[in-house]
Design an enzyme around this catalytic site. Structure first.
Site, PDB file in Angstrom:
ATOM      1  N   ARG A 124       0.824  -1.230   0.000  1.00 49.69           N
ATOM      2  CA  ARG A 124       0.000   0.000   0.000  1.00 49.69           C
ATOM      3  C   ARG A 124       0.850   1.269   0.000  1.00 49.69           C
ATOM      4  O   ARG A 124       0.420   2.323   0.445  1.00 49.69           O
ATOM      5  CB  ARG A 124      -0.972   0.022   1.182  1.00 49.69           C
ATOM      6  CG  ARG A 124      -1.926  -1.146   1.185  1.00 49.69           C
ATOM      7  CD  ARG A 124      -3.072  -0.912   2.152  1.00 49.69           C
ATOM      8  NE  ARG A 124      -3.976  -2.036   2.119  1.00 49.69           N
ATOM      9  CZ  ARG A 124      -3.891  -3.105   2.909  1.00 49.69           C
ATOM     10  NH1 ARG A 124      -2.922  -3.155   3.817  1.00 49.69           N
ATOM     11  NH2 ARG A 124      -4.746  -4.081   2.800  1.00 49.69           N
ATOM     12  N   LYS A 146       2.843  11.505 -11.138  1.00 50.13           N
ATOM     13  CA  LYS A 146       1.907  10.680 -11.910  1.00 50.13           C
ATOM     14  C   LYS A 146       2.590   9.350 -12.180  1.00 50.13           C
ATOM     15  O   LYS A 146       3.705   9.313 -12.709  1.00 50.13           O
ATOM     16  CB  LYS A 146       1.573  11.339 -13.244  1.00 50.13           C
ATOM     17  CG  LYS A 146       0.434  12.335 -13.174  1.00 50.13           C
ATOM     18  CD  LYS A 146       0.018  12.732 -14.580  1.00 50.13           C
ATOM     19  CE  LYS A 146      -1.137  13.712 -14.561  1.00 50.13           C
ATOM     20  NZ  LYS A 146      -1.458  14.185 -15.925  1.00 50.13           N
ATOM     21  N   GLU A 188       8.325  17.880 -25.106  1.00 51.46           N
ATOM     22  CA  GLU A 188       7.693  18.263 -23.823  1.00 51.46           C
ATOM     23  C   GLU A 188       8.216  19.622 -23.350  1.00 51.46           C
ATOM     24  O   GLU A 188       7.478  20.406 -22.757  1.00 51.46           O
ATOM     25  CB  GLU A 188       7.936  17.197 -22.745  1.00 51.46           C
ATOM     26  CG  GLU A 188       7.195  15.878 -22.967  1.00 51.46           C
ATOM     27  CD  GLU A 188       5.705  15.913 -22.586  1.00 51.46           C
ATOM     28  OE1 GLU A 188       5.184  16.986 -22.214  1.00 51.46           O
ATOM     29  OE2 GLU A 188       5.060  14.847 -22.692  1.00 51.46           O
ATOM     30  N   LYS A 224       6.479  23.275 -13.755  1.00 52.98           N
ATOM     31  CA  LYS A 224       5.644  22.116 -13.418  1.00 52.98           C
ATOM     32  C   LYS A 224       5.462  22.003 -11.896  1.00 52.98           C
ATOM     33  O   LYS A 224       4.371  21.694 -11.418  1.00 52.98           O
ATOM     34  CB  LYS A 224       6.250  20.834 -13.996  1.00 52.98           C
ATOM     35  CG  LYS A 224       5.367  19.632 -13.740  1.00 52.98           C
ATOM     36  CD  LYS A 224       5.682  18.448 -14.599  1.00 52.98           C
ATOM     37  CE  LYS A 224       4.691  17.323 -14.262  1.00 52.98           C
ATOM     38  NZ  LYS A 224       4.913  16.124 -15.049  1.00 52.98           N
ATOM     39  N   GLU A 234      -4.843  17.061 -10.521  1.00 53.21           N
ATOM     40  CA  GLU A 234      -5.365  17.442 -11.845  1.00 53.21           C
ATOM     41  C   GLU A 234      -6.876  17.693 -11.845  1.00 53.21           C
ATOM     42  O   GLU A 234      -7.628  17.125 -12.635  1.00 53.21           O
ATOM     43  CB  GLU A 234      -5.007  16.346 -12.868  1.00 53.21           C
ATOM     44  CG  GLU A 234      -5.063  16.873 -14.296  1.00 53.21           C
ATOM     45  CD  GLU A 234      -4.530  15.877 -15.324  1.00 53.21           C
ATOM     46  OE1 GLU A 234      -3.347  15.516 -15.249  1.00 53.21           O
ATOM     47  OE2 GLU A 234      -5.313  15.477 -16.180  1.00 53.21           O
ATOM     48  N   ARG A 238      -3.710  21.761 -13.609  1.00 53.38           N
ATOM     49  CA  ARG A 238      -2.747  20.752 -14.094  1.00 53.38           C
ATOM     50  C   ARG A 238      -3.138  20.198 -15.465  1.00 53.38           C
ATOM     51  O   ARG A 238      -2.297  19.692 -16.195  1.00 53.38           O
ATOM     52  CB  ARG A 238      -2.587  19.627 -13.056  1.00 53.38           C
ATOM     53  CG  ARG A 238      -1.473  18.659 -13.444  1.00 53.38           C
ATOM     54  CD  ARG A 238      -1.052  17.727 -12.316  1.00 53.38           C
ATOM     55  NE  ARG A 238       0.027  16.871 -12.760  1.00 53.38           N
ATOM     56  CZ  ARG A 238       0.709  16.048 -11.975  1.00 53.38           C
ATOM     57  NH1 ARG A 238       0.429  15.994 -10.685  1.00 53.38           N
ATOM     58  NH2 ARG A 238       1.678  15.297 -12.457  1.00 53.38           N
ATOM     59  N   ASN A 242      -1.450  18.946 -20.231  1.00 52.97           N
ATOM     60  CA  ASN A 242      -1.821  17.976 -21.270  1.00 52.97           C
ATOM     61  C   ASN A 242      -1.872  18.603 -22.654  1.00 52.97           C
ATOM     62  O   ASN A 242      -2.387  17.990 -23.594  1.00 52.97           O
ATOM     63  CB  ASN A 242      -3.180  17.342 -20.943  1.00 52.97           C
ATOM     64  CG  ASN A 242      -3.110  16.512 -19.671  1.00 52.97           C
ATOM     65  OD1 ASN A 242      -2.089  15.898 -19.395  1.00 52.97           O
ATOM     66  ND2 ASN A 242      -4.171  16.524 -18.891  1.00 52.97           N
ATOM     67  N   HIS A 245      -1.595  16.552 -25.730  1.00 47.82           N
ATOM     68  CA  HIS A 245      -1.687  15.145 -25.316  1.00 47.82           C
ATOM     69  C   HIS A 245      -2.990  14.462 -25.730  1.00 47.82           C
ATOM     70  O   HIS A 245      -3.023  13.237 -25.844  1.00 47.82           O
ATOM     71  CB  HIS A 245      -1.503  15.020 -23.799  1.00 47.82           C
ATOM     72  CG  HIS A 245      -0.058  15.153 -23.371  1.00 47.82           C
ATOM     73  ND1 HIS A 245       0.676  16.302 -23.589  1.00 47.82           N
ATOM     74  CD2 HIS A 245       0.785  14.279 -22.755  1.00 47.82           C
ATOM     75  CE1 HIS A 245       1.905  16.122 -23.108  1.00 47.82           C
ATOM     76  NE2 HIS A 245       1.995  14.912 -22.599  1.00 47.82           N
ATOM     77  N   HIS A 249      -1.909  11.288 -27.385  1.00 46.04           N
ATOM     78  CA  HIS A 249      -2.213   9.938 -26.888  1.00 46.04           C
ATOM     79  C   HIS A 249      -2.994   9.145 -27.929  1.00 46.04           C
ATOM     80  O   HIS A 249      -2.807   7.927 -28.076  1.00 46.04           O
ATOM     81  CB  HIS A 249      -3.014  10.011 -25.588  1.00 46.04           C
ATOM     82  CG  HIS A 249      -2.182  10.346 -24.380  1.00 46.04           C
ATOM     83  ND1 HIS A 249      -2.721  10.576 -23.138  1.00 46.04           N
ATOM     84  CD2 HIS A 249      -0.838  10.490 -24.234  1.00 46.04           C
ATOM     85  CE1 HIS A 249      -1.750  10.838 -22.269  1.00 46.04           C
ATOM     86  NE2 HIS A 249      -0.604  10.800 -22.913  1.00 46.04           N
ATOM     87  N   HIS A 261       6.142   8.799 -27.479  1.00 45.51           N
ATOM     88  CA  HIS A 261       5.278   9.785 -26.823  1.00 45.51           C
ATOM     89  C   HIS A 261       5.563  11.218 -27.272  1.00 45.51           C
ATOM     90  O   HIS A 261       4.652  11.943 -27.675  1.00 45.51           O
ATOM     91  CB  HIS A 261       5.449   9.640 -25.304  1.00 45.51           C
ATOM     92  CG  HIS A 261       4.640  10.603 -24.508  1.00 45.51           C
ATOM     93  ND1 HIS A 261       3.262  10.577 -24.482  1.00 45.51           N
ATOM     94  CD2 HIS A 261       5.002  11.657 -23.720  1.00 45.51           C
ATOM     95  CE1 HIS A 261       2.815  11.556 -23.705  1.00 45.51           C
ATOM     96  NE2 HIS A 261       3.850  12.224 -23.234  1.00 45.51           N
TER      97      HIS A 261
HETATM   98  N1  GLY Z   1       2.689  15.032 -17.879  1.00 41.62           N
HETATM   99  C1  GLY Z   1       1.618  15.817 -17.419  1.00 41.62           C
HETATM  100  C2  GLY Z   1       1.494  15.843 -15.928  1.00 41.62           C
HETATM  101  O1  GLY Z   1       2.361  15.387 -15.209  1.00 41.62           O
HETATM  102  O2  GLY Z   1       0.488  16.318 -15.436  1.00 41.62           O
END
Ligand code: GLY
Length: 360
Positions: A124, A146, A188, A224, A234, A238, A242, A245, A249, A261
């Site tokens: 956990r 993430k 990025e 960031k 998010e 946040r 994206n 993305h 994606h 990516h």
């Molecule tokens: N790569 C986008 C984020 O970490 O929110």
């Protein structure tokens, strides 16, 4: 590159430091002992990175009094699935890691995401640290907590938010990256420039000089860190990260994850930029074509694609299984100008026409 070591504190709960500079893998044992008591560290890495850096990391961790176990999985996005995750979890159990111990993710985005998720699930939750070795993981994925694996339905669909205990970004690793892997990270970083930092964008639009890498990484990480501090899970701001993305994606998914990516995100960024220009969403009537052209041209200069072979219909279908969908609407990130973007929530039925407006 300089010898300067830069540190950026991320004020999440728990807080941690991102350290950026040369030679950090050689010193990772002593540097991590600032945040970890000597313990059992399971280093998770892939078959590309292991021959390059695993011995260096292992010796440094041992020298600092840790016990070290290593797990190497086959490199590539194709490994970022339940099978590899379950093998990592079984490995942690076989090695008898306890809650006092730690996982170290040594590698790029796939390694960081998957080792981070293993750390979030095992017992956990045990501590983990990020040792990014690609530009993409340095500027983006190693920071912010993430963690995820891909599902058949799409990218990063099973995961958790869990912040690392530390990030050590050894910039010496970046000088040997193959050009397409380097370009992946440049995508990025360029995204960050378009999002919030015109100076960063300008410094990259004619190419990414090795002498400026540390500064570029630091700017991306600082931005960031601020976003993650304000919106770790998010719920709002946040989502801006994206940018590119939603389509990116979808491109990755349509290609069966053979398009990397960063390349997919670059094409997604170019498509969303042209869409924003054509739909009148960019600010400044007279300037918007110039801004859109600058973004597209920067993408191409950095060796990245600004278009895709997949149709707007196929991309919209793929994007609608993405996490960014919420019921009958989807939130997309739209460039207003270089250095400023906005979130737009549109009905899912409109996504195809938005993509079509920027598609090439
Ligand atoms: N790569 C986008 C984020 O970490 O929110």
């Amino acid at each position: 590159m300089s010898d300067t070591i830069r540190t950026i504190r991320v004020h999440t709960d728990p807080e941690y430091t991102v350290t950026i500079g040369p030679g950090l893998l050689r010193e990772c044992g002593s540097r991590l002992s600032e945040v970890l008591s000597p313990c059992h560290i399971a280093v998770v890495t892939d078959s590309t990175v292991a021959p390059l850096y695993l011995e260096t990391v292992k010796s440094s961790l041992l020298e600092a009094g840790n016990q070290v176990s290593t797990y190497v999985f086959p490199a590539g996005e194709g490994s970022k699935n339940f099978d590899t995750l379950s093998q990592i979890l079984e490995f942690l159990a076989e090695e008898h890691l306890t809650r006092a111990d730690c996982v170290a993710a040594l590698g790029g985005g796939v390694t960081g995401d998957m080792a981070g998720l293993a750390a979030a699930l095992y017992l956990r939750g045990v501590k983990y640290v990020q040792l990014p070795t690609t530009l993409l993981s340095a500027v983006d994925s190693s920071v912010g907590g993430k963690t995820a694996i891909d599902l058949k339905a799409g990218k990063n669909l099973a995961g958790a938010f869990m912040q690392p205990a530390a990030v050590l970004c050894d910039t010496d690793c970046l000088s040997t990256l193959p050009p397409e892997v380097f370009a992946d990270g440049a995508a990025e970083a360029l995204k960050t420039g378009v999002l919030c930092d015109e100076t960063l964008f300008s410094s990259m639009e004619h190419g990414l000089a090795a002498s400026r890498l540390e500064e570029i990484i630091a700017r991306c990480v600082s931005y960031k860190a601020g976003v993650v501090e304000r919106d770790e899970k998010e719920q709002g701001e946040r989502k801006l990260l994206n940018l590119g993305h939603t389509v990116g994606h979808a491109i990755e998914k349509c290609s069966g994850f053979t398009i990397p990516h960063g390349h997919a995100v670059a094409a997604g960024l170019a498509i969303m930029t042209r869409a924003a220009e054509n739909l009148g969403w960019m600010t400044g009537e007279s300037k918007r074509a110039i801004e859109a052209e600058r973004i597209e041209s920067a993408v191409e200069t950095l060796g990245l694609p600004s278009s895709t072979e997949f149709s707007p219909e196929a991309l919209a279908q793929a994007a609608l299984s993405d996490k960014k969908r919420a019921g009958s609407s989807i939130t997309i990130v739209v460039p207003s100008k270089i250095g400023r973007c906005e979130l737009k929530t549109i009905p899912v039925t409109e996504l195809r026409s938005v993509i079509e407006a920027g598609w090439r």
